[in-house]
Design a protein around this motif. Structure first.
Motif, mmCIF file in Angstrom:
data_model
loop_
_atom_site.group_PDB
_atom_site.id
_atom_site.type_symbol
_atom_site.label_atom_id
_atom_site.label_comp_id
_atom_site.label_asym_id
_atom_site.label_seq_id
_atom_site.Cartn_x
_atom_site.Cartn_y
_atom_site.Cartn_z
ATOM 1 N N TRP A 1 0.834 -1.209 0.000
ATOM 2 C CA TRP A 1 0.000 0.000 0.000
ATOM 3 C C TRP A 1 0.865 1.254 0.000
ATOM 4 C CZ3 TRP A 1 -4.709 -0.187 -1.538
ATOM 5 C CH2 TRP A 1 -5.544 -1.269 -1.226
ATOM 6 N N GLN A 2 2.011 1.212 0.668
ATOM 7 C CA GLN A 2 2.890 2.378 0.681
ATOM 8 C C GLN A 2 3.289 2.786 -0.732
ATOM 9 O OE1 GLN A 2 5.962 1.024 3.549
ATOM 10 N NE2 GLN A 2 5.554 2.925 4.629
ATOM 11 N N ARG A 3 3.496 1.793 -1.570
ATOM 12 C CA ARG A 3 3.884 2.088 -2.948
ATOM 13 C C ARG A 3 2.733 2.675 -3.757
ATOM 14 N NH1 ARG A 3 8.151 3.533 -3.607
ATOM 15 N NH2 ARG A 3 8.078 3.072 -5.833
ATOM 16 N N SER A 4 1.539 2.667 -3.200
ATOM 17 C CA SER A 4 0.349 3.141 -3.914
ATOM 18 C C SER A 4 -0.002 4.583 -3.586
ATOM 19 C CB SER A 4 -0.841 2.233 -3.580
ATOM 20 O OG SER A 4 -0.559 0.895 -3.923
ATOM 21 N N ILE A 5 0.877 5.252 -2.863
ATOM 22 C CA ILE A 5 0.676 6.668 -2.560
ATOM 23 C C ILE A 5 1.319 7.495 -3.668
ATOM 24 C CG2 ILE A 5 1.196 8.541 -0.950
ATOM 25 C CD1 ILE A 5 1.182 6.481 1.297
ATOM 26 N N PHE A 6 0.513 8.257 -4.351
ATOM 27 C CA PHE A 6 0.981 9.133 -5.424
ATOM 28 C C PHE A 6 0.487 10.545 -5.153
ATOM 29 C CE2 PHE A 6 1.145 4.963 -7.193
ATOM 30 C CZ PHE A 6 2.125 4.975 -8.186
ATOM 31 N N GLY A 7 1.394 11.513 -5.211
ATOM 32 C CA GLY A 7 0.993 12.896 -5.012
ATOM 33 C C GLY A 7 0.348 13.145 -3.669
ATOM 34 N N GLY A 8 0.793 12.417 -2.651
ATOM 35 C CA GLY A 8 0.270 12.639 -1.307
ATOM 36 C C GLY A 8 -1.086 12.032 -1.036
ATOM 37 N N GLN A 9 -1.570 11.165 -1.942
ATOM 38 C CA GLN A 9 -2.865 10.516 -1.745
ATOM 39 C C GLN A 9 -2.759 9.031 -2.090
ATOM 40 O OE1 GLN A 9 -5.629 12.724 -4.226
ATOM 41 N NE2 GLN A 9 -5.954 14.291 -2.661
ATOM 42 N N LEU A 10 -3.617 8.235 -1.450
ATOM 43 C CA LEU A 10 -3.674 6.807 -1.742
ATOM 44 C C LEU A 10 -4.513 6.637 -3.003
ATOM 45 C CD1 LEU A 10 -2.914 3.963 -0.592
ATOM 46 C CD2 LEU A 10 -5.199 3.906 0.405
ATOM 47 N N ARG A 11 -3.855 6.410 -4.137
ATOM 48 C CA ARG A 11 -4.569 6.457 -5.411
ATOM 49 C C ARG A 11 -4.728 5.097 -6.094
ATOM 50 N NH1 ARG A 11 -4.931 11.887 -7.059
ATOM 51 N NH2 ARG A 11 -3.325 13.235 -6.148
ATOM 52 N N ALA A 12 -4.063 4.069 -5.619
ATOM 53 C CA ALA A 12 -4.070 2.814 -6.376
ATOM 54 C C ALA A 12 -4.292 1.608 -5.496
ATOM 55 C CB ALA A 12 -2.750 2.656 -7.130
ATOM 56 N N VAL A 13 -4.810 0.557 -6.112
ATOM 57 C CA VAL A 13 -4.826 -0.767 -5.503
ATOM 58 C C VAL A 13 -3.613 -1.496 -6.071
ATOM 59 C CG1 VAL A 13 -6.000 -2.991 -5.398
ATOM 60 C CG2 VAL A 13 -7.308 -0.876 -5.143
ATOM 61 N N PRO A 14 -2.696 -1.950 -5.211
ATOM 62 C CA PRO A 14 -1.449 -2.543 -5.698
ATOM 63 C C PRO A 14 -1.555 -4.037 -5.960
ATOM 64 C CG PRO A 14 -1.383 -2.429 -3.319
ATOM 65 C CD PRO A 14 -2.721 -1.849 -3.731
ATOM 66 N N MET A 15 -0.662 -4.538 -6.794
ATOM 67 C CA MET A 15 -0.458 -5.974 -6.924
ATOM 68 C C MET A 15 0.734 -6.324 -6.037
ATOM 69 S SD MET A 15 0.570 -8.372 -10.218
ATOM 70 C CE MET A 15 -1.014 -8.248 -11.042
ATOM 71 N N PRO A 16 0.520 -6.936 -4.882
ATOM 72 C CA PRO A 16 1.631 -7.225 -3.969
ATOM 73 C C PRO A 16 2.663 -8.139 -4.611
ATOM 74 C CG PRO A 16 -0.492 -7.533 -2.890
ATOM 75 C CD PRO A 16 -0.765 -7.394 -4.343
ATOM 76 N N ALA A 17 3.900 -7.973 -4.198
ATOM 77 C CA ALA A 17 4.985 -8.787 -4.745
ATOM 78 C C ALA A 17 5.959 -9.155 -3.637
ATOM 79 C CB ALA A 17 5.712 -8.030 -5.848
ATOM 80 N N SER A 18 6.690 -10.222 -3.864
ATOM 81 C CA SER A 18 7.747 -10.622 -2.947
ATOM 82 C C SER A 18 8.957 -9.731 -3.159
ATOM 83 C CB SER A 18 8.116 -12.078 -3.200
ATOM 84 O OG SER A 18 9.321 -12.416 -2.560
ATOM 85 N N TYR A 19 9.812 -9.609 -2.141
ATOM 86 C CA TYR A 19 11.066 -8.883 -2.303
ATOM 87 C C TYR A 19 12.057 -9.656 -3.171
ATOM 88 C CZ TYR A 19 9.887 -5.476 1.339
ATOM 89 O OH TYR A 19 9.310 -4.466 2.054
ATOM 90 N N VAL A 20 11.770 -10.944 -3.402
ATOM 91 C CA VAL A 20 12.654 -11.770 -4.207
ATOM 92 C C VAL A 20 12.427 -11.453 -5.680
ATOM 93 C CG1 VAL A 20 13.365 -14.116 -4.761
ATOM 94 C CG2 VAL A 20 12.453 -13.586 -2.500
ATOM 95 N N THR A 21 13.499 -11.351 -6.456
ATOM 96 C CA THR A 21 13.347 -11.103 -7.885
ATOM 97 C C THR A 21 12.456 -12.167 -8.524
ATOM 98 O OG1 THR A 21 14.505 -10.956 -10.007
ATOM 99 C CG2 THR A 21 15.492 -12.373 -8.336
ATOM 100 N N ASN A 22 11.567 -11.726 -9.398
ATOM 101 C CA ASN A 22 10.670 -12.665 -10.070
ATOM 102 C C ASN A 22 11.220 -13.120 -11.419
ATOM 103 O OD1 ASN A 22 10.364 -10.035 -11.118
ATOM 104 N ND2 ASN A 22 8.379 -10.547 -12.003
#
Length: 500
Positions: A209-230
């Motif tokens: 969710w942190q990655r979904s903050i754009f321009g100071g607002q929560l604007r997106a629903v994210p596709m979660p991912a592992s920290y491991v390279t895919n």
């Protein structure tokens, strides 16, 4: 920021993840030190006052995390790794994560990338999901290979779909500022305890969710991912076995093997473009997000293109191209690497880990002897590689700022349904489609039909996803799968890889 350096002794206790990833190096990177990297940079957003939203400011925007207890994984997530399931779940005892229909019947036009031929909007899979959720979605699928061009044009116009999918690797140029200007703030519906109205979304990790903050607002629903390279370097195991090839274990060995294996007259080349794998072999800083292009070394910020590792990776790639071991279509940047791979025209290609199951399941319908494997990622000299953590979310879905409140609620109802965890009825529908049409049961396991392989992909996986997980209790390489011809109880292919 520090790398997740793999070592032979690192890794979780319990069952090996080699059956999931076939790479001890990658598997150990998942747990050797994954950590939050940056707080909500939002893809390098232009047009916002600060460019980042972190600390207490971000906390006010983020949804409350409520872990799902509907289905408990066999291997819990650790330090940002994927959760793991090691055994098939009884299809006769599937759980329910969405007890009532949340959609209000809104019509939603959704634009998303697709790597493949788009199915018709009235196919049984789309119809069944829409009915289950209570929405009327019309998909506007676009060619994933040129999606950035289409995306830029659409965002520059006044005719914007109701919902737009934006891969992280397309967050360049003016696209981030257009996002801030044209997409809705979802905070009033999701921030804090408001997300509890959508339990499956509440179980999405906070880092995503942190990655979904754009321009100071929560604007997106994210596709979660592992920290491991895919990114996985795949090889044609059936051809390797038939030819008696040994798997290369160093960069020089790979080049020597590639020269031996290439036969242009027979239209066989050793590999496709291996840029992503080259960056992993040489320990290049992750490039899936601008923020990850930098590292602090000796008190100085260094960009990845300034590092020796970057130059060494490019030099290795130059040697492959100069030796004419790379498929000519890869040189011309045309066509699909996975198709060249399954056709036997290239023997090695790098792609998202989801290709392993998807390609095997698809090819088993057409070819009896097809088998693919994956290289261990090695350091140039054959030692343990240095792998850098990736972002905890890489694809984002936005709602048009002009959408009505009911449309926003209905989109979130759809996202909540599609974010259902593995082992639920909602998961079965969103991932496998309609029983008897998109899949059938063989030995108690769901097996995609040709129709299912052609239609159940690249759509509802963008509108909501659970926390990253791996579920390969019967992998395509296992004896039981080969003898029965059935595919495993596994997630359907998600998305092509982001750029590395």
């Amino acid at each position: 920021m520090t790398p997740n350096a793999a070592s032979p002794s690192a890794g979780p206790s319990g069952p090996s993840r080699r059956s999931f990833l076939a790479s001890t190096a990658v598997a150990t990177a998942a747990v050797a030190g994954g950590m939050p990297l940056l707080a909500a940079c939002g893809g390098g957003q232009e047009g916002s006052k600060d460019g980042t939203t972190s600390g207490k400011a971000a906390e006010k925007l983020l949804p409350t995390f409520v872990a799902s207890s509907v289905v408990v994984p066999d291997l819990p997530s650790k330090n940002g790794s994927s959760a793991g399931f090691t055994k098939a779940i009884d299809l006769g005892a599937l759980k329910t994560s969405v007890p009532k229909k949340l959609g209000g019947g809104s019509q939603l036009k959704i634009m998303a990338p697709m790597w493949g031929s788009p199915p018709s909007n009235d196919n049984p899979y789309y119809t069944a999901v829409n009915e289950a959720v209570g929405v009327k979605v019309t998909w506007q699928n676009q060619d994933g290979n040129t999606y950035d061009e289409k995306l830029g044009a659409v965002l520059a116009s006044s005719d914007l779909p109701d919902v737009v999918v934006v891969p992280g690797w397309n967050l360049n140029g003016k696209i981030p500022s257009a996002i801030n200007a044209k997409f809705a703030d979802l905070g009033p519906y999701l921030s804090g305890d408001k997300v509890k109205a959508y339990p499956n979304l509440a179980a999405v990790p906070t880092d995503a969710w942190q990655r979904s903050i754009f321009g100071g607002q929560l604007r997106a629903v994210p596709m979660p991912a592992s920290y491991v390279t895919n990114i996985v370097p795949f090889y044609r195991k059936d051809i390797f076995d038939a030819k008696g090839y040994e798997l290369p274990k160093t960069a020089d060995e790979f080049l020597a093997w590639a020269k031996e294996a290439t036969d242009a007259r027979a239209k066989v080349w050793a590999c496709d473009d291996l840029k992503w794998t080259a960056f992993n072999i040489y320990g290049v800083l992750n490039g899936s997000d601008k923020a990850l292009w930098w590292d602090l070394r000796d008190g100085k910020l260094v960009n990845r293109i300034e590092t020796d590792e970057y130059l060494e990776a490019l030099e290795w790639m130059r040697k492959l191209y100069s030796a004419d071991v790379v498929h000519p279509d890869a040189k011309a940047v045309k066509g699909d690497a996975s198709n060249r791979f399954t056709a036997g025209q290239s023997l090695v290609f790098n792609g998202d880990i989801s290709y392993w199951y998807a390609s095997t399941a698809e090819q088993r319908i057409q070819k009896t002897g097809f088998e693919m494997g994956a290289f261990d990622i090695f350091a140039p000299d054959g030692g343990a590689p240095t792998l850098w953590a990736t972002q905890p979310a890489g694809i984002f879905t936005f709602v048009n700022k002009k959408a009505s409140k009911q449309q926003i609620k209905d989109f979130l109802a759809l996202a909540n349904f599609c974010a259902a965890p593995y082992g639920t009825k909602e998961y079965m529908l969103s991932v496998y489609g309609v029983e008897g049409t998109d899949y059938t049961l063989k030995d108690g396991l769901p097996t995609k039909t040709t129709k299912g392989n052609n239609e159940v992909f690249g759509a509802y996986d963008y509108t909501g996803d659970p926390a990253s997980y791996l579920a390969h209790p019967t992998s395509p390489r296992s004896p039981s799968s080969r003898s029965s011809g059935s595919s495993a109880w596994e997630p359907s292919p998600r998305s092509p890889p982001s750029t590395a």
